[in-house]
Structure formats: C-alpha cells, structure tokens
Design a protein around this motif. Structure first.
Motif, PDB file in Angstrom:
ATOM      1  N   LEU A 215      -4.418   2.348   9.809  1.00  0.00           N
ATOM      2  CA  LEU A 215      -5.219   3.564   9.659  1.00  0.00           C
ATOM      3  C   LEU A 215      -5.618   4.142  11.019  1.00  0.00           C
ATOM      4  O   LEU A 215      -5.720   5.361  11.177  1.00  0.00           O
ATOM      5  N   ARG A 216      -5.818   3.277  12.021  1.00  0.00           N
ATOM      6  CA  ARG A 216      -6.080   3.778  13.387  1.00  0.00           C
ATOM      7  C   ARG A 216      -4.872   4.542  13.915  1.00  0.00           C
ATOM      8  O   ARG A 216      -5.007   5.558  14.589  1.00  0.00           O
TER       9      ARG A 216
ATOM     10  N   TYR B  88       0.819  -1.206   0.000  1.00  0.00           N
ATOM     11  CA  TYR B  88       0.000   0.000   0.000  1.00  0.00           C
ATOM     12  C   TYR B  88       0.852   1.255   0.000  1.00  0.00           C
ATOM     13  O   TYR B  88       1.988   1.254   0.499  1.00  0.00           O
TER      14      TYR B  88
ATOM     15  N   ASP C 176      -3.156  -8.223   5.898  1.00  0.00           N
ATOM     16  CA  ASP C 176      -4.591  -8.456   5.733  1.00  0.00           C
ATOM     17  C   ASP C 176      -5.357  -7.180   6.067  1.00  0.00           C
ATOM     18  O   ASP C 176      -4.765  -6.166   6.451  1.00  0.00           O
ATOM     19  N   GLN C 177      -6.666  -7.228   5.922  1.00  0.00           N
ATOM     20  CA  GLN C 177      -7.488  -6.047   6.154  1.00  0.00           C
ATOM     21  C   GLN C 177      -7.456  -5.593   7.613  1.00  0.00           C
ATOM     22  O   GLN C 177      -7.513  -4.405   7.894  1.00  0.00           O
ATOM     23  N   ALA C 178      -7.342  -6.523   8.550  1.00  0.00           N
ATOM     24  CA  ALA C 178      -7.244  -6.142   9.960  1.00  0.00           C
ATOM     25  C   ALA C 178      -5.980  -5.312  10.200  1.00  0.00           C
ATOM     26  O   ALA C 178      -6.014  -4.316  10.931  1.00  0.00           O
TER      27      ALA C 178
ATOM     28  N   LEU D 140      -4.468  -3.482   7.942  1.00  0.00           N
ATOM     29  CA  LEU D 140      -4.690  -2.184   7.299  1.00  0.00           C
ATOM     30  C   LEU D 140      -5.503  -1.270   8.198  1.00  0.00           C
ATOM     31  O   LEU D 140      -5.159  -0.103   8.384  1.00  0.00           O
ATOM     32  N   HIS D 141      -6.548  -1.799   8.797  1.00  0.00           N
ATOM     33  CA  HIS D 141      -7.363  -0.987   9.706  1.00  0.00           C
ATOM     34  C   HIS D 141      -6.554  -0.540  10.925  1.00  0.00           C
ATOM     35  O   HIS D 141      -6.705   0.588  11.395  1.00  0.00           O
ATOM     36  N   GLY D 142      -5.687  -1.399  11.422  1.00  0.00           N
ATOM     37  CA  GLY D 142      -4.813  -1.016  12.536  1.00  0.00           C
ATOM     38  C   GLY D 142      -3.874   0.109  12.149  1.00  0.00           C
ATOM     39  O   GLY D 142      -3.653   1.048  12.922  1.00  0.00           O
TER      40      GLY D 142
END
Length: 70
Positions: free
Chosen positions: A52-53, A7, A44-46, A48-50
């Motif tokens: 972004l947090r 990313y 993984d998506q988890a 990525l969300h971490g």
C-alpha cells in the motif's frame, strides 16, 4: 506450511503489466472503466502495508482492498 492471503487491490488509472515486478509480482489487469486491478498473494500484514505504501508513492488513487481468500 503458512497460509498466504490473496488480495485484490483496485486503483484509479491504467497501469500496464510492466509494473508487475514493482508490485511484487502481482498480476495487473486494466479494466474498461479506467481502473487497474492488482491481484496476488500477501504473506503478512507488514507486506500488505508495504504494498500500500508503493501505491501511495506512485501517487495513484486507491479505490479498494479486498481479501480474496485466506
């Protein structure tokens, strides 16, 4: 073997390379337009969300999130 997505995340403001560890080893590049680009693998998506947090917790403005390759 699982493919890892790479990313590119752009932020408003200048962060130097010392933030790399905090962002999970991502490469930070200060751009001439006053933004910072983070580039690196996300498992993984988890994850990525971490990531972004972390951006949100830092209080900087998120400009874009782009997948480079998957």
């Amino acid at each position: 073997m699982t493919e890892v997505d790479w990313y590119e995340i752009r932020l408003r403001g200048q962060l130097d390379g010392s933030w790399s560890d905090w962002f999970g080893g991502f490469t930070l590049t200060s751009e001439s337009d006053g933004t910072t680009t983070l580039t690196g693998p996300v498992i993984d998506q988890a994850a990525l969300h971490g990531l972004l947090r972390r951006v949100g917790n830092l209080g900087v403005t998120l400009i874009s999130v782009n997948i480079l390759r998957s």
